[in-house]
Design an enzyme around this catalytic site. Structure first.
Site, PDB file in Angstrom:
ATOM      1  N   LYS A 111     115.592  57.387 -44.696  1.00 21.27           N
ATOM      2  CA  LYS A 111     115.594  57.298 -46.162  1.00 21.27           C
ATOM      3  C   LYS A 111     114.168  57.170 -46.708  1.00 21.27           C
ATOM      4  CE  LYS A 111     119.904  57.481 -47.631  1.00 21.27           C
ATOM      5  NZ  LYS A 111     120.760  57.518 -46.541  1.00 21.27           N
ATOM      6  N   LYS A 194     124.899  68.391 -39.806  1.00 21.36           N
ATOM      7  CA  LYS A 194     126.270  68.084 -40.176  1.00 21.36           C
ATOM      8  C   LYS A 194     126.538  68.352 -41.656  1.00 21.36           C
ATOM      9  CE  LYS A 194     125.979  63.160 -41.267  1.00 21.36           C
ATOM     10  NZ  LYS A 194     126.618  61.860 -41.088  1.00 21.36           N
ATOM     11  N   LYS A 197     126.717  66.305 -48.573  1.00 17.34           N
ATOM     12  CA  LYS A 197     126.453  66.822 -49.916  1.00 17.34           C
ATOM     13  C   LYS A 197     124.969  66.792 -50.250  1.00 17.34           C
ATOM     14  CE  LYS A 197     128.650  62.591 -50.847  1.00 17.34           C
ATOM     15  NZ  LYS A 197     129.955  62.461 -50.264  1.00 17.34           N
TER      16      LYS A 197
END
Ligand code: TRP
Length: 331
Positions: A111, A194, A197
């Protein structure tokens, strides 16, 4: 009966990765365990949604949980922020969560790399909140994908540390749990990792996508220019399409296209057409329910209220005991 807890962050609609990676297992588990399935709206605050978006996203996940077959009479379905005891336990666990270990979490590092301008404390302590989600119900089984393995390990660490600090075997150890032994990684359509969104428009097929949108997204999936030799190993983007077929198509359909690939006769357009139709068929029962449930405000209200009552019953029991263990006493 063993207790199961799992949640999905409310950051948008659910996609095939959520469904085949988690929710399908939730639906099976509700018949055999004491299940708590929640919508992680507190976790979603790390990315600062607007109030309207926050609510729409929570509603979408609730609707799609129900449409996918989670039964509020069997499992406890609730919105995380409806259970303030979770936030309280999070505060207590934070006192024994150390900066070094939180900074070493791979999801935190990812992140930080992806959003260097938004490295907030909520992001750093995300695994502590997740531990609170699980420990609040003293759960031992957590159905999550491989990418959550490290968070589960941290939940065990925080629970054990609490036990040791207060010299009491209070929290049991939670473990990642794969109910049907087919913990599948659902790839996206971008030819890379994978389904998700955040990986860009068109990478994910949502449970709410109408058939024509599914067709359009699948037809745009990344492919190569075809095999150049017989029985060639498939490059990632082609393997991904076959992996998606494995979850929605019949075995002889897959064998058929596998054979065409191996004999260099494959036409990716045909494979994609088949894949799209099979996805449409596989998701039809869910898609058909989504609209009806979304328009039934009284039902949604009833489900959320009932779930919050059941979840709080369990959470309040834990918090009462935790407060006693810590040493809070009333005068
Ligand atoms: N971190 C999980 C994810 O991104 C979501 C989550 C939050 C969760 N709290 C949880 C999953 C507790 C299981 C149990 O998928």
């Amino acid at each position: 009966m063993e207790t199961v807890v799992s949640g999905i962050r409310s950051t948008g609609n659910l996609h095939l990765g959520n469904y085949y990676g988690a929710i399908q297992n939730f639906v099976k588990m509700q018949y055999e365990y004491n299940c708590y399935f929640f919508i992680a709206d507190l976790h979603s605050l790390t990315t600062h949604p607007t109030p309207d978006n926050l609510h729409i996203n929570v509603k979408n996940v609730l609707v799609e949980y129900l449409a996918a077959g989670i039964d509020p009479e069997r499992a406890t379905i609730y919105v995380q922020s409806d259970v303030p005891e979770i936030a309280e336990l999070y505060l207590y666990l934070n006192m024994n969560a150390y900066l070094g270990e939180l900074e070493r979490s791979t999801s935190f590092k990812d992140k930080v790399r992806a959003h260097p301008d938004n490295v907030n404390a909520g992001l750093l302590t995300y695994p502590v909140l997740m531990a609170a989600d699980i420990l609040i119900h003293k759960a031992t089984k957590v159905p999550v994908g491989k990418d959550q393995e490290q968070h589960l390990e941290m939940a065990r660490t925080f629970g054990n540390r609490f036990n040791r600090l207060y010299n009491k075997e209070y929290f049991p150890e939670p473990y990642a749990f794969n109910f049907s032994q087919n913990l599948v990684k659902i790839p996206g359509l971008d030819g890379k990792g994978k389904m998700g969104k955040s990986e860009g428009e068109g990478n994910a097929i949502f449970l709410s996508d109408p058939p024509e949108v599914i067709r359009k997204k699948v037809m745009r999936a990344v492919t190569d220019s075809g095999p150049t030799a017989e029985n060639q190993a498939k490059p990632d983007e082609i393997q991904n399409l076959f992996d998606l077929m494995k979850v929605v198509s019949a075995p002889d359909t897959i064998a058929h296209f596998d054979n065409l690939y191996n004999t260099m006769q494959i036409r990716y357009g045909d494979l994609k057409k088949q894949l799209a139709e099979d996805m449409i068929i596989a998701t039809a029962p869910i898609r058909e329910k989504i609209n009806d449930i979304a328009n039934d405000a009284p039902y949604l209200r009833q489900v959320a209220r009932y779930g919050a009552i059941k979840a709080r019953e369990s959470a309040q029991k834990t918090i009462k005991e935790v407060r006693e263990i810590i040493g809070f006493k009333s005068f």
